[in-house]
Write a protein that holds these residues in place. Structure first.
Motif, PDB file in Angstrom:
ATOM      1  N   ALA A   1       0.729  -1.123   0.143  1.00 30.42           N
ATOM      2  CA  ALA A   1       0.061   0.074   0.139  1.00 30.42           C
ATOM      3  C   ALA A   1       1.002   1.224   0.025  1.00 30.42           C
ATOM      4  O   ALA A   1       1.855   1.257   0.806  1.00 30.42           O
ATOM      5  CB  ALA A   1      -0.975   0.080   1.232  1.00 30.42           C
ATOM      6  N   GLY A   2       0.573   2.174  -0.911  1.00 28.72           N
ATOM      7  CA  GLY A   2       1.283   3.285  -1.001  1.00 28.72           C
ATOM      8  C   GLY A   2       2.193   3.368  -2.009  1.00 28.72           C
ATOM      9  O   GLY A   2       2.977   4.268  -2.455  1.00 28.72           O
ATOM     10  N   GLY A   3       2.415   2.230  -2.629  1.00 27.51           N
ATOM     11  CA  GLY A   3       3.353   1.973  -3.566  1.00 27.51           C
ATOM     12  C   GLY A   3       2.937   2.394  -5.016  1.00 27.51           C
ATOM     13  O   GLY A   3       1.589   2.766  -5.033  1.00 27.51           O
ATOM     14  N   SER A   4       3.703   2.086  -6.213  1.00 27.36           N
ATOM     15  CA  SER A   4       3.305   2.380  -7.547  1.00 27.36           C
ATOM     16  C   SER A   4       3.629   1.060  -8.448  1.00 27.36           C
ATOM     17  O   SER A   4       4.431   0.229  -8.115  1.00 27.36           O
ATOM     18  CB  SER A   4       3.988   3.751  -8.136  1.00 27.36           C
ATOM     19  OG  SER A   4       3.753   4.746  -7.358  1.00 27.36           O
TER      20      SER A   4
ATOM     21  N   ARG B   1      -4.768   9.640  -8.704  1.00 24.35           N
ATOM     22  CA  ARG B   1      -3.803   8.766  -8.144  1.00 24.35           C
ATOM     23  C   ARG B   1      -3.294   7.779  -9.382  1.00 24.35           C
ATOM     24  O   ARG B   1      -2.146   7.422  -9.709  1.00 24.35           O
ATOM     25  CB  ARG B   1      -4.315   7.830  -7.283  1.00 24.35           C
ATOM     26  CG  ARG B   1      -4.824   8.318  -6.131  1.00 24.35           C
ATOM     27  CD  ARG B   1      -5.178   7.345  -4.886  1.00 24.35           C
ATOM     28  NE  ARG B   1      -6.225   6.482  -5.362  1.00 24.35           N
ATOM     29  CZ  ARG B   1      -6.202   4.913  -5.340  1.00 24.35           C
ATOM     30  NH1 ARG B   1      -5.222   4.360  -5.242  1.00 24.35           N
ATOM     31  NH2 ARG B   1      -7.431   4.506  -6.154  1.00 24.35           N
ATOM     32  N   PHE B   2      -4.100   7.484 -10.499  1.00 21.98           N
ATOM     33  CA  PHE B   2      -3.940   6.951 -11.842  1.00 21.98           C
ATOM     34  C   PHE B   2      -3.756   7.999 -12.835  1.00 21.98           C
ATOM     35  O   PHE B   2      -4.501   9.021 -12.870  1.00 21.98           O
ATOM     36  CB  PHE B   2      -4.918   5.898 -12.044  1.00 21.98           C
ATOM     37  CG  PHE B   2      -5.194   4.849 -10.769  1.00 21.98           C
ATOM     38  CD1 PHE B   2      -4.350   4.758  -9.870  1.00 21.98           C
ATOM     39  CD2 PHE B   2      -6.083   3.819 -11.116  1.00 21.98           C
ATOM     40  CE1 PHE B   2      -4.704   3.778  -8.785  1.00 21.98           C
ATOM     41  CE2 PHE B   2      -6.101   2.656 -10.333  1.00 21.98           C
ATOM     42  CZ  PHE B   2      -5.338   2.661  -9.171  1.00 21.98           C
ATOM     43  N   THR B   3      -2.971   7.330 -13.739  1.00 19.63           N
ATOM     44  CA  THR B   3      -2.711   8.362 -15.239  1.00 19.63           C
ATOM     45  C   THR B   3      -2.650   7.357 -16.161  1.00 19.63           C
ATOM     46  O   THR B   3      -1.682   6.292 -16.437  1.00 19.63           O
ATOM     47  CB  THR B   3      -1.547   8.914 -15.138  1.00 19.63           C
ATOM     48  OG1 THR B   3      -1.341   9.973 -13.930  1.00 19.63           O
ATOM     49  CG2 THR B   3      -1.306   9.880 -16.725  1.00 19.63           C
TER      50      THR B   3
ATOM     51  N   ASN C   1      -0.516   5.165  -8.611  1.00 22.44           N
ATOM     52  CA  ASN C   1       0.362   5.534  -7.632  1.00 22.44           C
ATOM     53  C   ASN C   1      -0.508   5.607  -6.386  1.00 22.44           C
ATOM     54  O   ASN C   1      -1.788   5.691  -6.551  1.00 22.44           O
ATOM     55  CB  ASN C   1       1.003   7.107  -7.923  1.00 22.44           C
ATOM     56  CG  ASN C   1       1.621   7.317  -9.155  1.00 22.44           C
ATOM     57  OD1 ASN C   1       2.506   6.339  -9.377  1.00 22.44           O
ATOM     58  ND2 ASN C   1       1.543   8.369  -9.839  1.00 22.44           N
ATOM     59  N   ARG C   2       0.098   5.633  -5.208  1.00 17.54           N
ATOM     60  CA  ARG C   2      -0.489   5.706  -3.862  1.00 17.54           C
ATOM     61  C   ARG C   2      -1.355   4.656  -3.841  1.00 17.54           C
ATOM     62  O   ARG C   2      -2.677   4.694  -3.497  1.00 17.54           O
ATOM     63  CB  ARG C   2      -1.117   7.021  -3.596  1.00 17.54           C
ATOM     64  CG  ARG C   2      -0.026   8.209  -3.537  1.00 17.54           C
ATOM     65  CD  ARG C   2      -0.561   9.549  -3.201  1.00 17.54           C
ATOM     66  NE  ARG C   2      -1.284  10.173  -4.076  1.00 17.54           N
ATOM     67  CZ  ARG C   2      -2.471  10.689  -3.983  1.00 17.54           C
ATOM     68  NH1 ARG C   2      -3.294  10.516  -3.214  1.00 17.54           N
ATOM     69  NH2 ARG C   2      -2.799  11.203  -5.045  1.00 17.54           N
ATOM     70  N   LEU C   3      -1.238   3.321  -4.045  1.00 19.18           N
ATOM     71  CA  LEU C   3      -2.054   2.238  -4.505  1.00 19.18           C
ATOM     72  C   LEU C   3      -2.640   1.907  -2.834  1.00 19.18           C
ATOM     73  O   LEU C   3      -1.633   2.137  -1.921  1.00 19.18           O
ATOM     74  CB  LEU C   3      -1.271   1.214  -4.815  1.00 19.18           C
ATOM     75  CG  LEU C   3      -1.125   1.029  -6.326  1.00 19.18           C
ATOM     76  CD1 LEU C   3      -0.242   0.250  -7.042  1.00 19.18           C
ATOM     77  CD2 LEU C   3      -2.542   0.695  -7.249  1.00 19.18           C
ATOM     78  N   LYS C   4      -3.737   1.469  -2.993  1.00 17.70           N
ATOM     79  CA  LYS C   4      -4.479   1.043  -1.837  1.00 17.70           C
ATOM     80  C   LYS C   4      -4.990  -0.532  -1.716  1.00 17.70           C
ATOM     81  O   LYS C   4      -5.048  -0.879  -2.840  1.00 17.70           O
ATOM     82  CB  LYS C   4      -5.808   1.836  -1.538  1.00 17.70           C
ATOM     83  CG  LYS C   4      -5.549   3.318  -1.708  1.00 17.70           C
ATOM     84  CD  LYS C   4      -7.068   4.072  -1.475  1.00 17.70           C
ATOM     85  CE  LYS C   4      -6.791   5.749  -1.780  1.00 17.70           C
ATOM     86  NZ  LYS C   4      -8.077   6.461  -1.798  1.00 17.70           N
ATOM     87  N   PRO C   5      -5.387  -1.288  -0.843  1.00 14.93           N
ATOM     88  CA  PRO C   5      -5.631  -2.558  -0.816  1.00 14.93           C
ATOM     89  C   PRO C   5      -6.861  -2.684  -1.499  1.00 14.93           C
ATOM     90  O   PRO C   5      -7.179  -3.693  -2.438  1.00 14.93           O
ATOM     91  CB  PRO C   5      -5.851  -2.943   0.707  1.00 14.93           C
ATOM     92  CG  PRO C   5      -4.740  -1.919   1.541  1.00 14.93           C
ATOM     93  CD  PRO C   5      -4.942  -0.530   0.676  1.00 14.93           C
TER      94      PRO C   5
END
Length: 127
Positions: free
Chosen positions: A14-17, A67-69, A84-88
């Protein structure tokens, strides 16, 4: 008709890209709006992001905004989704799709607009 192959999925904290890619073959890729969708077990497929045929216009689900592009390289017949800033709760099978010509060259959020789908790439976000 467009054939699509996704890649780049994996396990991330979580929080990663992560960046997933969708390689397309077929003459119509550069004329087709493209979309990324995701589906997790027990849930319906949902729209994530879309990009117009020329790459100028984009559309995002509320969950992806900021968060996403999404982007595309028509010279490489590839569409990308940078996450980016991925969540579960982003954990899902991510699939790309080509929009039907009848729906125009700007992306739609409706699954009904798409008729060529890839097999998907799994993205798992650990907490």
């Amino acid at each position: 008709q467009v054939q699509l192959v996704e890649s780049g999925g994996g396990l991330v904290q979580a929080g990663g890209s992560l960046r997933v890619s969708c390689a397309a073959s077929g003459r119509t890729f550069s004329m087709s709006a493209m979309g990324w969708f995701r589906q997790s077990p027990g849930k319906e497929r949902e729209f994530v992001a879309g990009v117009s045929a020329n790459g100028v216009s984009t559309l995002y689900a509320d969950s992806a905004k900021g968060r996403f592009t999404i982007s595309r390289d028509n010279a490489k017949n590839t569409v990308y989704l940078q996450m980016n800033r991925l969540k579960p709760e982003d954990t899902a099978l991510y699939s790309c799709a080509a929009q039907k010509a009848l729906w125009g060259r700007d992306p739609s959020a409706s699954t009904l607009a798409y008729n060529d789908w890839g097999q998907g790439t799994q993205v798992t976000v650990s907490s």
